[in-house]
Write a protein that holds these residues in place. Structure first.
Motif, PDB file in Angstrom:
ATOM      1  N   THR A 157     -69.131 -87.162 -56.726  1.00 37.46           N
ATOM      2  CA  THR A 157     -67.703 -87.397 -56.930  1.00 37.46           C
ATOM      3  C   THR A 157     -67.454 -87.564 -58.421  1.00 37.46           C
ATOM      4  O   THR A 157     -68.329 -87.308 -59.249  1.00 37.46           O
ATOM      5  CB  THR A 157     -67.237 -88.642 -56.141  1.00 37.46           C
ATOM      6  N   ALA A 158     -66.253 -87.960 -58.765  1.00 32.33           N
ATOM      7  CA  ALA A 158     -65.915 -88.228 -60.160  1.00 32.33           C
ATOM      8  C   ALA A 158     -65.049 -89.477 -60.191  1.00 32.33           C
ATOM      9  O   ALA A 158     -64.885 -90.150 -59.174  1.00 32.33           O
ATOM     10  CB  ALA A 158     -65.191 -87.027 -60.773  1.00 32.33           C
ATOM     11  N   MET A 159     -64.500 -89.771 -61.346  1.00 31.31           N
ATOM     12  CA  MET A 159     -63.642 -90.940 -61.486  1.00 31.31           C
ATOM     13  C   MET A 159     -62.282 -90.512 -62.027  1.00 31.31           C
ATOM     14  O   MET A 159     -62.129 -89.417 -62.579  1.00 31.31           O
ATOM     15  CB  MET A 159     -64.280 -91.977 -62.420  1.00 31.31           C
ATOM     16  N   VAL A 160     -61.324 -91.397 -61.841  1.00 31.14           N
ATOM     17  CA  VAL A 160     -59.965 -91.151 -62.331  1.00 31.14           C
ATOM     18  C   VAL A 160     -59.624 -92.227 -63.359  1.00 31.14           C
ATOM     19  O   VAL A 160     -59.865 -93.421 -63.124  1.00 31.14           O
ATOM     20  CB  VAL A 160     -58.937 -91.202 -61.184  1.00 31.14           C
ATOM     21  N   LEU A 161     -59.060 -91.808 -64.483  1.00 31.60           N
ATOM     22  CA  LEU A 161     -58.518 -92.754 -65.452  1.00 31.60           C
ATOM     23  C   LEU A 161     -57.231 -93.312 -64.867  1.00 31.60           C
ATOM     24  O   LEU A 161     -56.289 -92.569 -64.574  1.00 31.60           O
ATOM     25  CB  LEU A 161     -58.245 -92.043 -66.781  1.00 31.60           C
ATOM     26  N   LEU A 162     -57.191 -94.627 -64.683  1.00 27.23           N
ATOM     27  CA  LEU A 162     -56.079 -95.284 -63.993  1.00 27.23           C
ATOM     28  C   LEU A 162     -55.361 -96.271 -64.905  1.00 27.23           C
ATOM     29  O   LEU A 162     -56.011 -97.017 -65.659  1.00 27.23           O
ATOM     30  CB  LEU A 162     -56.605 -96.037 -62.766  1.00 27.23           C
ATOM     31  N   VAL A 163     -54.039 -96.292 -64.794  1.00 28.98           N
ATOM     32  CA  VAL A 163     -53.236 -97.256 -65.549  1.00 28.98           C
ATOM     33  C   VAL A 163     -52.193 -97.854 -64.609  1.00 28.98           C
ATOM     34  O   VAL A 163     -51.954 -97.346 -63.508  1.00 28.98           O
ATOM     35  CB  VAL A 163     -52.531 -96.598 -66.758  1.00 28.98           C
ATOM     36  N   ASN A 164     -51.571 -98.915 -65.064  1.00 21.74           N
ATOM     37  CA  ASN A 164     -50.471 -99.512 -64.308  1.00 21.74           C
ATOM     38  C   ASN A 164     -49.253 -98.579 -64.378  1.00 21.74           C
ATOM     39  O   ASN A 164     -48.967 -98.016 -65.440  1.00 21.74           O
ATOM     40  CB  ASN A 164     -50.123-100.871 -64.911  1.00 21.74           C
ATOM     41  N   PRO A 165     -48.555 -98.394 -63.255  1.00 22.14           N
ATOM     42  CA  PRO A 165     -47.392 -97.498 -63.264  1.00 22.14           C
ATOM     43  C   PRO A 165     -46.320 -97.878 -64.284  1.00 22.14           C
ATOM     44  O   PRO A 165     -45.497 -97.038 -64.665  1.00 22.14           O
ATOM     45  CB  PRO A 165     -46.846 -97.613 -61.837  1.00 22.14           C
ATOM     46  N   LYS A 166     -46.320 -99.122 -64.736  1.00 21.07           N
ATOM     47  CA  LYS A 166     -45.328 -99.566 -65.717  1.00 21.07           C
ATOM     48  C   LYS A 166     -45.692 -99.154 -67.141  1.00 21.07           C
ATOM     49  O   LYS A 166     -44.855 -99.266 -68.049  1.00 21.07           O
ATOM     50  CB  LYS A 166     -45.171-101.088 -65.648  1.00 21.07           C
ATOM     51  N   LEU A 167     -46.932 -98.685 -67.341  1.00 22.45           N
ATOM     52  CA  LEU A 167     -47.345 -98.268 -68.674  1.00 22.45           C
ATOM     53  C   LEU A 167     -46.514 -97.060 -69.107  1.00 22.45           C
ATOM     54  O   LEU A 167     -46.247 -96.158 -68.313  1.00 22.45           O
ATOM     55  CB  LEU A 167     -48.832 -97.904 -68.685  1.00 22.45           C
ATOM     56  N   ALA A 168     -46.130 -97.048 -70.362  1.00 22.50           N
ATOM     57  CA  ALA A 168     -45.264 -95.984 -70.878  1.00 22.50           C
ATOM     58  C   ALA A 168     -46.052 -94.706 -71.149  1.00 22.50           C
ATOM     59  O   ALA A 168     -46.105 -94.201 -72.277  1.00 22.50           O
ATOM     60  CB  ALA A 168     -44.561 -96.461 -72.147  1.00 22.50           C
ATOM     61  N   ALA A 169     -46.691 -94.185 -70.104  1.00 27.78           N
ATOM     62  CA  ALA A 169     -47.451 -92.941 -70.225  1.00 27.78           C
ATOM     63  C   ALA A 169     -47.597 -92.338 -68.832  1.00 27.78           C
ATOM     64  O   ALA A 169     -48.193 -92.953 -67.949  1.00 27.78           O
ATOM     65  CB  ALA A 169     -48.822 -93.208 -70.840  1.00 27.78           C
ATOM     66  N   GLY A 204     -50.273 -94.707 -52.941  1.00 28.99           N
ATOM     67  CA  GLY A 204     -49.390 -95.826 -52.638  1.00 28.99           C
ATOM     68  C   GLY A 204     -48.511 -96.243 -53.796  1.00 28.99           C
ATOM     69  O   GLY A 204     -47.648 -97.122 -53.648  1.00 28.99           O
ATOM     70  N   GLY A 205     -48.736 -95.656 -54.969  1.00 29.28           N
ATOM     71  CA  GLY A 205     -47.908 -95.961 -56.126  1.00 29.28           C
ATOM     72  C   GLY A 205     -48.275 -97.228 -56.860  1.00 29.28           C
ATOM     73  O   GLY A 205     -47.553 -97.648 -57.776  1.00 29.28           O
ATOM     74  N   THR A 206     -49.402 -97.857 -56.495  1.00 28.22           N
ATOM     75  CA  THR A 206     -49.794 -99.095 -57.176  1.00 28.22           C
ATOM     76  C   THR A 206     -50.576 -98.832 -58.455  1.00 28.22           C
ATOM     77  O   THR A 206     -50.690 -99.714 -59.306  1.00 28.22           O
ATOM     78  CB  THR A 206     -50.646 -99.972 -56.243  1.00 28.22           C
ATOM     79  N   LEU A 207     -51.117 -97.627 -58.599  1.00 28.05           N
ATOM     80  CA  LEU A 207     -51.794 -97.220 -59.828  1.00 28.05           C
ATOM     81  C   LEU A 207     -51.392 -95.786 -60.144  1.00 28.05           C
ATOM     82  O   LEU A 207     -51.086 -95.000 -59.243  1.00 28.05           O
ATOM     83  CB  LEU A 207     -53.321 -97.312 -59.683  1.00 28.05           C
ATOM     84  N   ARG A 208     -51.442 -95.453 -61.421  1.00 26.94           N
ATOM     85  CA  ARG A 208     -51.123 -94.085 -61.841  1.00 26.94           C
ATOM     86  C   ARG A 208     -52.396 -93.395 -62.341  1.00 26.94           C
ATOM     87  O   ARG A 208     -53.107 -93.928 -63.194  1.00 26.94           O
ATOM     88  CB  ARG A 208     -50.075 -94.083 -62.946  1.00 26.94           C
ATOM     89  N   GLY A 209     -52.670 -92.231 -61.781  1.00 28.82           N
ATOM     90  CA  GLY A 209     -53.796 -91.449 -62.239  1.00 28.82           C
ATOM     91  C   GLY A 209     -53.401 -90.592 -63.428  1.00 28.82           C
ATOM     92  O   GLY A 209     -52.357 -89.927 -63.410  1.00 28.82           O
ATOM     93  N   ILE A 210     -54.236 -90.610 -64.466  1.00 27.77           N
ATOM     94  CA  ILE A 210     -53.932 -89.862 -65.688  1.00 27.77           C
ATOM     95  C   ILE A 210     -54.771 -88.588 -65.797  1.00 27.77           C
ATOM     96  O   ILE A 210     -54.263 -87.514 -66.102  1.00 27.77           O
ATOM     97  CB  ILE A 210     -54.161 -90.740 -66.942  1.00 27.77           C
ATOM     98  N   ALA A 211     -56.067 -88.703 -65.516  1.00 22.35           N
ATOM     99  CA  ALA A 211     -56.968 -87.556 -65.642  1.00 22.35           C
ATOM    100  C   ALA A 211     -58.280 -87.896 -64.961  1.00 22.35           C
ATOM    101  O   ALA A 211     -58.558 -89.055 -64.632  1.00 22.35           O
ATOM    102  CB  ALA A 211     -57.199 -87.200 -67.113  1.00 22.35           C
ATOM    103  N   VAL A 212     -59.117 -86.870 -64.738  1.00 20.37           N
ATOM    104  CA  VAL A 212     -60.390 -87.053 -64.036  1.00 20.37           C
ATOM    105  C   VAL A 212     -61.564 -86.846 -64.992  1.00 20.37           C
ATOM    106  O   VAL A 212     -61.436 -86.197 -66.037  1.00 20.37           O
ATOM    107  CB  VAL A 212     -60.516 -86.092 -62.839  1.00 20.37           C
ATOM    108  N   THR A 213     -62.717 -87.405 -64.601  1.00 23.87           N
ATOM    109  CA  THR A 213     -63.896 -87.353 -65.468  1.00 23.87           C
ATOM    110  C   THR A 213     -64.808 -86.168 -65.190  1.00 23.87           C
ATOM    111  O   THR A 213     -65.797 -85.989 -65.899  1.00 23.87           O
ATOM    112  CB  THR A 213     -64.729 -88.644 -65.326  1.00 23.87           C
ATOM    113  N   SER A 214     -64.513 -85.373 -64.165  1.00 26.59           N
ATOM    114  CA  SER A 214     -65.330 -84.197 -63.906  1.00 26.59           C
ATOM    115  C   SER A 214     -65.122 -83.176 -65.026  1.00 26.59           C
ATOM    116  O   SER A 214     -64.128 -83.223 -65.755  1.00 26.59           O
ATOM    117  CB  SER A 214     -64.986 -83.590 -62.549  1.00 26.59           C
TER     118      SER A 214
END
Length: 319
Positions: free
Chosen positions: A124-136, A212-222
């Motif tokens: 598998t890989a990982m996802v870079l995750l941030v809070n949905p409130k982050l300005a990105a 569920g909208g509790t985290l925002r995915g930005i990009a993957v590590t693969s």
């Protein structure tokens, strides 16, 4: 002559009876799979699915025990020191059996010498995750925000997440503060609560939170975009060379009889080949990628070399 013959008969009678095969009667009691990460983490999800199948196939209880801490080394050490009889197994990962060699100053086990590889189960890989409130909302916006806002706090709970954070710093030119957690789920919880700014989560735990909208995915590590998250870019698109592909697999203690190892392998391989299994595993964010005991052993050796180089290139100092 009669005396000597009689003595020989007595000596032979005293020898224990040898079974036709060490695996003929295996298992005769419950099997334990130790997961060296918290419940809910990617390796835990895979261990529970595989464990349920082994329980059904063998007719013996398969217990899943979580022994989190020290980047998985606590649980891995416990298995390394267990009796080599097939009744205690480890759901190991690239963290326990590769990157820990370089990230921990004093590793209490030898990833190659102290274990008998059974089967690599998944990748598998990982996802870079941030809070949905982050300005990105996407990768370019995140990189711009992170460069304009130095010292964002990044939580890690595995070797892959630690190395991914280091690669963000070295390849992305970002100034981050790395914070250690007992596992990835705990780091994700703190991102959701706004305690820290970002983390890298396994697909298995990241995708439900993203949906569920509790985290925002930005990009993957693969190395390239992943089929499980086709809408997310690979970090390598903005930072060439960025990659952190991870894997899970079963290990037994070194010295476990080959027939026992092979019996467990054969049953796991049968399960992983089922179409419904592939769907179940895809639903928890991992892809079936089995390797035989011999193939898995050779793979682990190569991974120790690869992840040690990644740790050095990322500038991570052993702790």
């Amino acid at each position: 002559m009669k005396l000597r013959l009689g003595l020989l008969v007595v000596l032979l009678a005293a020898l224990p009876a040898l079974p036709a095969s060490a695996a003929d009667d295996f298992p005769q009691r419950p099997i334990k799979i130790i997961v060296p990460f918290p419940a809910g983490a990617g390796p835990d999800n895979v261990a529970r699915l595989v464990g349920q199948h082994l329980q059904d196939a063998f007719g013996q209880t398969v217990l899943i025990e979580n022994r989190a801490g020290a980047l998985g080394s606590i649980g891995a050490q416990e298995v390394a020191r267990s009796a080599p009889d097939g009744y205690t197994l480890l759901m190991g990962t690239n963290t326990t059996h590769a990157s820990n060699v370089a990230t921990l100053k004093s590793l209490p086990y030898a990833p190659v010498k102290d274990f008998a590889p059974v089967i690599r189960t998944t990748t598998t890989a990982m996802v870079l995750l941030v809070n949905p409130k982050l300005a990105a909302e996407d990768l370019p916006q995140f990189l711009a925000y992170a460069k304009a806002t130095p010292n964002l706090t990044a939580g890690y709970g595995s070797g892959a997440s630690q190395i991914s954070i280091a690669q963000l710093q070295s390849r992305g030119g970002l100034a981050l503060i790395a914070a250690s957690y007992r596992g990835v789920p705990q780091a994700m919880t703190d991102v959701m609560a706004g305690v820290i700014d970002l983390t890298f989560g396994d697909f298995s735990v990241a995708i439900p939170q993203m949906q569920g909208g509790t985290l925002r995915g930005i990009a993957v590590t693969s190395a390239t975009r992943n089929e499980l998250t086709p809408g997310l870019p690979a970090l390598s698109e903005a930072m060439p060379g960025f990659e952190a592909t991870i894997w899970y697999g079963l290990f037994a203690p070194a010295g476990t009889p080959d027939p026992v190892v092979n019996k467990i392998y054969a049953e796991c391989a049968k399960y992983l080949a089922m179409p419904e299994t592939r769907k179940k595993l895809a639903d928890v964010g991992v892809m079936v990628a089995p390797l035989s005991p011999a193939e898995f052993g050779a793979f682990v050796k190569s991974e120790v070399v690869r992840w040690s180089a990644e740790v050095k290139a990322a500038g991570i100092q052993p702790q």
